[in-house]
Structures are given as structure tokens and as C-alpha cells.
Design a protein around this motif. Structure first.
Motif, PDB file in Angstrom:
ATOM      1  N   PHE A  84       0.837  -1.199   0.000  1.00 32.13           N
ATOM      2  CA  PHE A  84       0.000   0.000   0.000  1.00 32.13           C
ATOM      3  C   PHE A  84       0.876   1.256   0.000  1.00 32.13           C
ATOM      4  O   PHE A  84       0.679   2.176  -0.800  1.00 32.13           O
ATOM      5  CB  PHE A  84      -0.890  -0.040   1.250  1.00 32.13           C
ATOM      6  N   THR A  85       1.878   1.256   0.884  1.00 28.33           N
ATOM      7  CA  THR A  85       2.750   2.427   1.001  1.00 28.33           C
ATOM      8  C   THR A  85       3.553   2.654  -0.278  1.00 28.33           C
ATOM      9  O   THR A  85       3.696   3.792  -0.736  1.00 28.33           O
ATOM     10  CB  THR A  85       3.725   2.236   2.182  1.00 28.33           C
ATOM     11  N   ILE A  86       4.080   1.576  -0.818  1.00 27.71           N
ATOM     12  CA  ILE A  86       4.889   1.718  -2.042  1.00 27.71           C
ATOM     13  C   ILE A  86       4.075   2.404  -3.129  1.00 27.71           C
ATOM     14  O   ILE A  86       4.530   3.349  -3.771  1.00 27.71           O
ATOM     15  CB  ILE A  86       5.365   0.335  -2.550  1.00 27.71           C
ATOM     16  N   GLU A  87       2.860   1.936  -3.313  1.00 22.11           N
ATOM     17  CA  GLU A  87       2.041   2.506  -4.387  1.00 22.11           C
ATOM     18  C   GLU A  87       1.779   3.978  -4.103  1.00 22.11           C
ATOM     19  O   GLU A  87       1.907   4.823  -4.984  1.00 22.11           O
ATOM     20  CB  GLU A  87       0.727   1.732  -4.501  1.00 22.11           C
ATOM     21  N   ARG A  88       1.423   4.288  -2.851  1.00 22.31           N
ATOM     22  CA  ARG A  88       1.112   5.656  -2.483  1.00 22.31           C
ATOM     23  C   ARG A  88       2.299   6.589  -2.722  1.00 22.31           C
ATOM     24  O   ARG A  88       2.186   7.658  -3.306  1.00 22.31           O
ATOM     25  CB  ARG A  88       0.737   5.720  -1.001  1.00 22.31           C
ATOM     26  N   VAL A  89       3.462   6.145  -2.253  1.00 25.19           N
ATOM     27  CA  VAL A  89       4.616   7.039  -2.251  1.00 25.19           C
ATOM     28  C   VAL A  89       5.286   7.100  -3.625  1.00 25.19           C
ATOM     29  O   VAL A  89       5.588   8.171  -4.135  1.00 25.19           O
ATOM     30  CB  VAL A  89       5.641   6.588  -1.186  1.00 25.19           C
ATOM     31  N   ALA A  90       5.488   5.929  -4.233  1.00 20.69           N
ATOM     32  CA  ALA A  90       6.389   5.903  -5.380  1.00 20.69           C
ATOM     33  C   ALA A  90       5.687   5.838  -6.728  1.00 20.69           C
ATOM     34  O   ALA A  90       6.292   6.185  -7.740  1.00 20.69           O
ATOM     35  CB  ALA A  90       7.353   4.723  -5.250  1.00 20.69           C
ATOM     36  N   VAL A 109      12.777   1.875  -5.189  1.00 23.24           N
ATOM     37  CA  VAL A 109      12.123   1.217  -4.058  1.00 23.24           C
ATOM     38  C   VAL A 109      12.752  -0.150  -3.814  1.00 23.24           C
ATOM     39  O   VAL A 109      13.021  -0.548  -2.672  1.00 23.24           O
ATOM     40  CB  VAL A 109      10.607   1.064  -4.314  1.00 23.24           C
ATOM     41  N   SER A 110      13.023  -0.856  -4.907  1.00 25.51           N
ATOM     42  CA  SER A 110      13.621  -2.178  -4.796  1.00 25.51           C
ATOM     43  C   SER A 110      14.977  -2.105  -4.071  1.00 25.51           C
ATOM     44  O   SER A 110      15.251  -2.877  -3.156  1.00 25.51           O
ATOM     45  CB  SER A 110      13.765  -2.753  -6.199  1.00 25.51           C
ATOM     46  N   ILE A 111      15.798  -1.131  -4.472  1.00 25.71           N
ATOM     47  CA  ILE A 111      17.111  -0.971  -3.833  1.00 25.71           C
ATOM     48  C   ILE A 111      16.940  -0.628  -2.354  1.00 25.71           C
ATOM     49  O   ILE A 111      17.599  -1.207  -1.487  1.00 25.71           O
ATOM     50  CB  ILE A 111      17.925   0.126  -4.554  1.00 25.71           C
ATOM     51  N   VAL A 112      16.025   0.302  -2.068  1.00 29.95           N
ATOM     52  CA  VAL A 112      15.817   0.726  -0.682  1.00 29.95           C
ATOM     53  C   VAL A 112      15.363  -0.458   0.181  1.00 29.95           C
ATOM     54  O   VAL A 112      15.907  -0.708   1.257  1.00 29.95           O
ATOM     55  CB  VAL A 112      14.781   1.874  -0.614  1.00 29.95           C
TER      56      VAL A 112
ATOM     57  N   ALA B 336      13.351  10.113  -5.312  1.00 31.22           N
ATOM     58  CA  ALA B 336      13.093  11.538  -5.144  1.00 31.22           C
ATOM     59  C   ALA B 336      13.188  12.280  -6.469  1.00 31.22           C
ATOM     60  O   ALA B 336      12.316  13.092  -6.806  1.00 31.22           O
ATOM     61  CB  ALA B 336      14.068  12.118  -4.128  1.00 31.22           C
ATOM     62  N   VAL B 337      14.231  11.988  -7.232  1.00 25.82           N
ATOM     63  CA  VAL B 337      14.398  12.715  -8.495  1.00 25.82           C
ATOM     64  C   VAL B 337      13.211  12.471  -9.415  1.00 25.82           C
ATOM     65  O   VAL B 337      12.655  13.392 -10.010  1.00 25.82           O
ATOM     66  CB  VAL B 337      15.713  12.313  -9.201  1.00 25.82           C
TER      67      VAL B 337
END
Lengths: 307, 366, 255
Positions: A84-90, A109-112, B336-337
């Protein structure tokens, strides 16, 4: 002959797991046209979360299967919240952006997530405690454990439930409408944002289950496990025809079978020239071959050029 | 397609002065960076130049022609291994670099055609996964072709590769110029700068040509491009071949520079890294892509050296594994970018306008 | 005047739907030939089959006395058939000028080496491409918009730009798919002038159009499609009185 049966069994188990993960890719792709590169990491987080819970409870008097079940029950909401968060944020802010922009945030996101996984669980491989019965049963000269039976059956049940959900419920209808055309679906009163969130949440729940399955089956979990698994599952989704849920299931099972049969027989097929370390080549080669002859995957609809 | 320069910049006097300034800066850079920060930073600069060449090559495929390639690093690998096999004790061959480099570019271009011919009718993401698969296949073969006949030496890789030699002087050793000691990393820097400028020149010329227009036309609308009489298959193949040959060229340079290659350097992550450079910089816009290459090549190194130091300065001890922190920050930077500049850091003027015009349609497939 | 295009028994079906059934027609050199019919009658399918976007199940096309054998879209364009699209397909993020310059691709030669070295021949060719593209923009009446992005042009100008781009391929037959769709009366009138000018300049025109008045006033001959079949083909006055045609249109709009 017994090797053949054994490889079929191994392939089915692996394939069921691929199929569950592939469903996550294909549902998101079907609705948003986005390759959710971070999906494999959700599987990893699911596996390691459940592992932590299981290790906590392993000392108690609870029976093994119950412990695993609690671990799974803990991992599922974590992964759902994560999806849910991934979709919202990224992804959500980038709906109108050029097509490759969300792909890059997905990679980010994958790297993080990988690094977060490493920071929490370290660089080491974690052994999955042997809490589940692994006594082999013998059929037709091959071995199959209760765990493997459980994996295949559970995966089949989940997929059946998912098909019911998509084809018979209100939410499912809204999902199909959104996949067909989000703008029109929106005009018809579908809350597109909500549907997309639901899709991510469902996909992530499947990922959690797959994560627990894969680490239980191979008795191992690792912060880097999501990457390759995700890659394979995505391959499976494309093989079946991305965006098509039946295709993801078929592609997952097929890829599992191809891999395990390929690993078992590639040496004989090539006169010993290529060993089982070419297993992955085999999988990708089949993928390329399928796409050359069926450019939209096995079950993908034929895209007529719209003029 | 011409760059939109401000009026004063179009004055021919300005462009002369500008060119001289750029040339002086490029010549002086190693003495500033190497002298000021140490030669390890010059190695970073050298590899940044290789990345620039790679991103410009991938930009032809992804940025101009709009074909998503996730296995681009395979062509880099082809160039690198070709160099390694033809100039090392592996087969006892020691061909000069000016033979191998063009050969590497040509062979990589050929691989591009071999990959492209059966797959280019695939659309969008299907092409992406096939190219990804191709990249993995190449890497797996490199990893395993040490038996039954030892070609690539497997995971150990090939060592003792001949350095680049110009006029009998090996670039792996420092040279004396006018009483000045010029270290190896500077020498490679100058070679790479020259070749990078060449690659930039070729890309700029291609972009503003009949071929470049055909690429962009395919990216914009393939059906219309066909109806306009463009043989889209051949033109796409050409994009693949050109992009691949740039990859092969930089691969050869990489092998000569490192004097060692192993399959590890050609993982999927590297393909993704180059793709990030192209997209982050500004797809299809040459200056943007160069910026992306420089940033993503240098940023992780800055983070690598900084991640430990900053933590000590801030907290007095190391809380988070610096290597992990570095990748974490890198991932966050990518997100971010893209969130704040979805068309890249330095997009083409026309794409900026496109972004401004894009509506707020939810769930819209771009 | 000879026959420029001859279609012989062209058939095409999608799944169970027969979109085109044994369509045969011939278009004379220098005429304006209209193709009309209710929605879904198969007009655009015919266009797509002609221009190589679809392969036909049966039947063949003959252009200028030679069979159109190799039928990839770019080969069709090379043979001298250009088209526009019902739903306008421009290269949205290229300028108007660049759009038309792309149309010159077919009639020019410069390859990679020429592009990189920019030798005298290539420079001359580039210049000729640009000159010709500007002429064509002027011809269709949007010379002032040369440097605007195609996506930023007004609707009518986008239609004109698409025609200019098609003209850049030097067609002998220009196939226009509903060029007046969405246009107001003034725009339609000037489009009509443009089409007549094209005919005067020796270009044969195949016109799909919903605007019956435009078709009837402009075309030398008209064919009517209904459910994938050709139900009439004649001069406009006769077609208007054809019983089958009137029935296909439910008597209404042709009156």
C-alpha cells in the motif's frame, strides 16, 4: 523415469510459488501498465518477517505448524501495508508521467527495500527452522513431502479464491473495469485510486505467502532472495501473457516445470556440453522462443494493430 | 532537435571562446581532481566517462527509438570479453587496441542485430523482458564457458589483459611529459575523453538527421511511421546496432583499463544502472543523458567515501554499515528525483512542455 | 485516363465477423473517389487492407498496372499510396516541420555514415528535405506553424499537417480517412478547396467521409459499403437515388 516424476513434482512446487508471485506482477501490470520492480522485495520482506516471528515462537510449546501459521499471519499484514505504502509514495504521483519514470522509482524502491532488509536481518543466510513435517512420501518412485503437497494445494486454493474474487464480486468487477480503461471506469463511479490500492494490497499478500513458502521449501531466507525470485516470476507473467491472471498461473507453473526439467535433462540433451548451471539460460531461452512465436505470451490476447 | 541556446550563445565568438574554455577545462581536470582529491577519484572520473559512452548508446535505443532495453550491458560484456580474449595470455593473442576496439564495436553491433531481428516486433515491456533475458543468457554463458573448452575462464574471469598501448607506450604506466609525471589514470582519462567526445559527436549528428527523425517518429507513433514509408524494422535494428556498438566500444576500453574482466561486472544491476542514467538525466536529450551518467557514476562513490565519515562526524560512531547506507541513499535519490522531475533532471525542451501539458488523469497509461 | 488502383475480391474477417466481403473496385487516374457507408461498414478496414496495416484473407490490389505484391506498409507507401488516419496520428512531440520532414524519409537516402560525416551530398539532401517540407506546409496553409509542436496545433491544422506529411511521400494516390470529421462548416469548406487543389495537381484521391454533402459535391464517383459489401458504385447523383443505399442509410441522411 523416477527422475522425470521427481522433476515434475519439484517443478510443480516451484511453479506454484512462481505463480503466486507472478500474479502480483500481472495484476498491477493489468491495471496500471507498470512493471512493479519492487514486488520481489516484498516477497523477501514477507519471508524474513515471518522468519523472525517464527524464531521468537520456536522455543515455546506451540506445535510447529501453528508457529509457521502465526508467522505467516504476521507477515501478511506487514506486506500488505508495505505494498500500500509503495504505491502511495512511489507510483501514484507518477500516473501521468512518462512511462519510464515509475519504472525508475520502482527500481529505487527495490534498492531501498533490499538495504532495509539487510539492515534489519543482516547479510547472512537464515536457516528456516524445521517445524513442518518433511517426511517424504513415495509415489511412482519419486518423493514428495507433506510441505510440498501443502504448498501446491494452498497455492491452488488461493488462486481459485482470487479468480472468484475477480470474476464474481463487486471489487473484482471494478478491478476488471479499471484494467480495461481507468478513465471510463472512473466516470462510471469506480474509485480508481482505491482499486489500485486494493490491487497492490492483494498482490502483496500473495507475495507474503509465496515468501513463506519459498523459505520453508528451501529452508533458507536471505535479504537478496527477492531479486532473482521476482525476476523469475516476472518472466513467468510475461510467458503467460502479462496482464492476464490465468496466464500468470500457467506461466508460473510452466516456468517451474521448464526449470526443473531443464536442470535435470539439459546435460543429456546437449551431450554433456551444458550442465545444470545453464538452468536459467533454458528458462530465458524458452521465454524468448515463446514470445517470438506468440508475441503476447501464451494466453495474452492478440494485439491487433489499431489504426 | 537543435539545442535551444540563448541569443548570446549563438554568437560565433562566444562559441569559440566556449570551446576553448571547455577544452582547457577537460585538459586541466585530472590535475585538479587527481591533484586535489587523489588518483582514486580519477579512476571514478575514468569510469564515469565509460558510463557516459554507455548511456549515450542506450539513449539511442531507449531515448530516441523508444525501445526499452533491459539487457544493454550484454553488449558492454561482448566488447570487454572480445578485448580480453584477443589481448591476454588466455589464448596467447596480443592484438593492438586499435584493431580490437573497432572490432568489438562491430561484433557488439552484430549481436544487437542478432538479438533484434527476431524480437523487435514485440511491443514495449515484452521487448524489455526479452532483452533482460538476453543479458542474463550472455552473463550465464560467460560464467560457464570454462568447460568443456575453456573460453572465458568462468567466474574467475580473465586477468593480465594487455593495457592500451599508444605508440609503444602502455597507458598502464605513468609517463613523463615535459618533465611532468602523468599517472596512468590521467592517460586513460585523456583517451576516454577523446572517445567520449567522438561518441557525443556521432550521437548529435545522428539525432539531427534523416535517421534520427525516423527513430523519434517510431517512438512517437509506430503505425504512422510505417504509413510514412519508414521501414520500421530496419530502422529499429539500426538503433539496436548503433546502441550496441557504443556498448561494445566502451566494453573494450573497460577491459583495457581494468586489465581484468569477470562476469560479475555485467550483471542485470549494471543494465539497470545505465538505464537509470538515461532516464534520470532526461531521456532522448543528449546533455541530460551525459549529466545522468556523470551523476550516477560519481554519486555512489561520493556516498561510499562519505557514508562512514558523515556518520562519525554526526554521531561519533558508525551506526549503519556505510556500504548499505550508500545504496539506501542511492535508492532514495532515484525515487526523489523521479517524483520531483518525472521527465528527468535535464529533459529536452519539448518534453518539458509535454509534462506541463499532461493532465491529471488517474491511472492513465502514458 | 487509365485505371490507377484496382481492388479484386478483397476479403477480410476478424474472428467470425466478415469485415470485407469480396470488394472489387477500380479508381481512375486523377479522379476523386468516395467511399461511404454507415458506421462499421468496413471503410477503414478497406483502407487498412489497402495500406498494408492488415493482411487480406483473399483478394489483391493492383496499382498502376502492377500487382501490389509485397505489402508491408512502407512498401505500399513506396509504391505511391499515402494515407491519413481517421483519428489523426501525428508525431505529437515533433514540430510541424519535422513531421513533414519525416514524410520525406522514403524519397531520400542518407544513412548513418552520411549523417555522421555530413558530406556535401547529405547536406544538400537535408536542405532539400527542409525546403520541400516548408513548401508543403505552405501548400496546405499552415506555413506559419512550422515550428510548433504537432500536439499544440489546432484540430483543423492537425488534419492539414497530416495531409502535408502524406504528400511528402510523393503519392500518386492519396487516401483520406474522414478528413472533415469534427470540422466546422468553414473548415470543411477550406478542406474542400484543398482537396480540389490536390486533384488539379494530378493526385488521385480516395476519400472516406461521413459528411455526405462534401462527398457528393466533391467526388467523381462514389462506392457505398454496407456490412462489408459493396452495394453500389456510381456517380453521386445515381448513388443518391439507389434503393439499396437509401435502405442502408434508413432513407435519412442522403436526402
Amino acid at each position: 523415469m523416477d527422475i522425470f516424476i521427481q522433476q515434475i513434482i519439484n517443478g510443480l512446487v516451484l511453479g506454484s510459488i512462481y505463480a503466486l508471485v507472478a500474479l502480483g506482477y500481472t495484476m498491477v501490470y493489468g491495471i496500471m501498465g507498470l512493471i512493479n520492480f519492487a514486488h520481489g522485495e516484498v516477497v523477501m520482506i514477507g519471508a524474513l518477517t515471518s522468519l523472525s516471528i517464527i524464531k521468537l515462537l520456536a522455543g515455546t510449546s506451540l506445535p510447529g505448524p501453528v508457529v509457521v501459521l502465526i508467522g505467516l499471519a504476521g507477515a501478511i499484514p506487514v506486506c500488505m501495508a508495505l505494498g500500500f505504502t509503495i504505491e502511495r509514495v512511489a507510483y501514484r504521483p507518477l500516473r501521468a508521467a512518462p512511462r519510464l519514470a515509475p519504472l525508475i522509482t520502482a527500481i529505487g524502491v527495490s534498492i531501498v527495500l533490499q538495504q532495509v532488509g539487510m539492515l534489519i536481518w543482516g547479510r547472512n543466510y537464515h536457516a528456516f527452522p524445521g517445524l513442518l513435517p518433511t517426511t517424504p512420501r513415495h509415489i511412482l518412485g519419486a518423493q514428495i513431502t507433506d510441505l510440498q503437497v501443502l504448498i501446491v494445494v494452498l497455492a491452488a486454493l488461493i488462486m481459485a479464491a482470487l479468480i472468484l474474487l475477480v470474476n464474481t464480486t463487486r471489487i473484482g468487477r471494478a478491478m476488471r473495469a479499471t484494467a480495461e480503461n481507468p478513465d471510463i471506469a472512473g466516470l462510471m463511479g469506480v474509485d480508481v485510486n482505491q482499486i489500485i490500492s486494493i490491487t497492490f494490497v492483494i498482490g502483496s499478500a500473495l507475495a507474503a505467502v509465496a515468501g513463506v513458502m519459498v523459505s520453508a521449501n528451501y529452508s533458507i531466507a536471505h535479504y537478496y532472495m527477492g531479486f532473482i525470485l521476482g525476476l523469475k516470476a516476472f518472466t513467468a507473467a510475461v510467458l503467460g501473457g502479462i496482464g492476464n491472471m490465468g496466464g500468470a498461473m500457467l506461466g508460473g507453473v510452466l516456468l517451474g516445470l521448464i526449470e526443473s526439467l531443464g536442470a535435470g535433462y539439459i546435460g543429456d540433451l546437449t551431450g554433456g556440453f551444458l550442465g545444470s548451471n545453464y538452468q536459467d539460460v533454458f528458462a530465458f531461452f524458452v521465454l524468448i522462443l515463446v514470445l517470438v512465436f506468440r508475441p503476447s505470451g501464451l494466453m495474452g490476447e492478440k494485439l491487433a494493430e489499431r489504426a | 532537435m537543435r539545442m535551444n541556446l540563448p541569443a548570446f550563445a549563438r554568437d560565433p565568438r562566444f562559441s569559440w571562446v566556449g570551446m576553448v574554455l571547455v577544452a582547457v577545462a577537460l585538459v586541466a581536470l585530472p590535475f585538479v581532481v587527481g591533484g586535489g582529491f587523489g588518483n582514486s577519484w580519477m579512476r571514478v572520473v575514468d569510469s564515469a566517462l565509460l558510463y557516459i559512452m554507455l548511456s549515450l548508446g542506450l539513449n539511442i535505443v531507449v531515448g530516441f527509438a523508444g525501445l526499452l532495453d533491459l539487457g544493454y550491458i550484454a553488449f558492454y560484456a561482448v566488447g570487454a570479453y572480445l578485448y580480453a580474449l584477443l589481448a591476454s595470455p588466455q589464448f596467447g593473442l596480443h592484438l593492438p587496441f586499435w584493431v580490437i576496439l573497432p572490432l568489438g564495436a562491430a561484433v557488439a553491433g552484430m549481436f544487437g542485430v542478432i538479438l533484434g531481428a527476431p524480437t523487435l516486433r514485440l511491443r514495449g515491456d515484452y521487448l524489455a523482458i526479452v532483452t533482460l533475458g538476453f543479458g542474463e543468457i550472455v552473463r550465464i554463458f560467460l560464467n560457464n564457458l570454462d568447460a568443456p573448452v575453456n573460453v572465458t575462464n568462468g567466474p574467475q574471469g580473465i586477468a593480465q589483459i594487455d593495457p592500451v598501448r599508444i605508440g609503444g607506450a602502455a597507458l598502464s604506466k605513468s609517463q613523463q611529459w615535459f618533465g611532468l609525471t602523468v599517472p596512468s589514470v590521467y592517460l586513460y582519462y585523456y583517451l576516454f575523453v577523446v572517445l567520449t567526445l567522438l561518441v557525443i559527436f556521432v550521437t548529435v549528428r545522428l539525432e539531427d538527421s534523416r535517421i534520427g527523425r525516423a527513430w523519434v517518429a517510431i517512438r512517437e507513433d509506430e503505425v504512422a511511421a510505417k504509413a510514412c514509408g519508414i521501414d520500421t524494422r530496419n530502422i529499429k535494428l539500426l538503433a539496436f546496432a548503433m546502441g550496441a556498438s557504443f556498448g561494445g566500444l566502451s566494453g573494450g576500453l573497460f577491459a583495457g583499463f581494468q586489465q581484468f574482466v569477470s562476469p560479475e561486472s555485467f550483471s542485470l544491476l549494471e543494465s539497470i544502472m545505465v538505464l537509470c542514467m538515461v532516464v534520470l538525466g532526461g531521456m532522448g536529450h543528449i546533455p541530460g543523458v551525459i549529466l545522468g551518467g556523470v551523476l550516477l557514476a560519481v554519486l555512489p562513490e561520493v556516498l561510499r567515501s562519505g557514508a562512514g565519515i558523515w556518520q562519525r562526524a554526526l554521531f561519533g560512531k558508525i551506526l549503519i554499515d556505510p556500504e548499505s547506507l550508500r545504496m539506501l541513499l542511492f535508492g532514495l535519490a532515484l525515487i526523489a528525483v523521479m517524483l520531483y522531475r518525472p521527465a528527468g533532471l535535464w529533459p529536452e525542451a519539448r518534453r518539458r512542455r509535454e509534462m506541463a501539458a499532461a493532465g491529471e488523469a488517474p491511472g492513465k497509461r502514458a | 485516363m487509365g485505371v490507377l488502383l484496382r481492388a479484386q475480391g478483397v476479403s477480410k474477417s476478424f474472428g467470425g465477423v466478415q469485415a470485407l466481403r469480396e470488394i472489387s473496385l477500380s479508381i481512375d487516374q486523377g479522379e476523386i473517389y468516395g467511399l461511404i457507408g454507415p458506421n462499421g461498414a468496413g471503410k477503414t478496414t478497406f483502407f487498412n487492407a489497402l495500406t498494408g496495416l492488415y493482411s487480406c484473407d483473399r483478394g489483391e490490389f493492383e496499382f498502376d498496372g502492377k500487382p501490389l505484391k509485397v505489402r508491408a506498409p512502407h512498401e505500399v507507401a513506396r509504391a505511391g499510396i499515402a494515407r491519413t488516419f481517421q483519428n489523426i496520428r501525428l508525431f505529437a512531440n515533433m514540430t510541424a516541420l519535422e513531421n513533414v520532414m519525416v514524410g520525406r524519409h522514403l524519397r531520400t537516402r542518407a544513412g548513418v555514415i552520411g549523417a555522421v560525416l555530413r558530406d556535401r551530398a547529405t547536406r544538400a539532401e537535408e536542405q532539400a528535405i527542409e525546403v520541400r517540407a516548408r513548401e508543403l506546409l505552405d501548400y496546405v496553409g499552415i506555413a506559419g506553424r512550422a515550428n510548433d509542436l504537432a500536439r499544440h496545433l489546432a484540430y483543423g491544422d492537425q488534419r492539414r499537417l497530416e495531409i502535408a506529411r502524406a504528400l511528402a511521400t510523393e503519392p500518386r494516390l492519396l487516401a483520406l480517412d474522414e478528413p472533415a470529421a469534427g470540422m466546422n462548416a468553414t473548415e470543411t469548406a477550406s478542406l474542400r478547396d484543398l482537396i480540389e487543389a490536390l486533384r488539379r495537381d494530378g493526385i488521385t484521391i480516395l476519400l472516406i467521409e461521413h459528411d455526405v454533402r462534401l462527398v457528393m459535391g466533391l467526388c467523381d464517383r462514389v462506392a457505398v459499403l454496407d456490412y462489408g459489401e459493396k452495394i453500389a458504385e456510381d456517380v453521386p447523383e445515381k448513388v443518391q437515388k439507389d434503393a439499396k443505399v437509401i435502405e442502408a442509410y434508413l432513407g435519412g441522411s442522403l436526402a
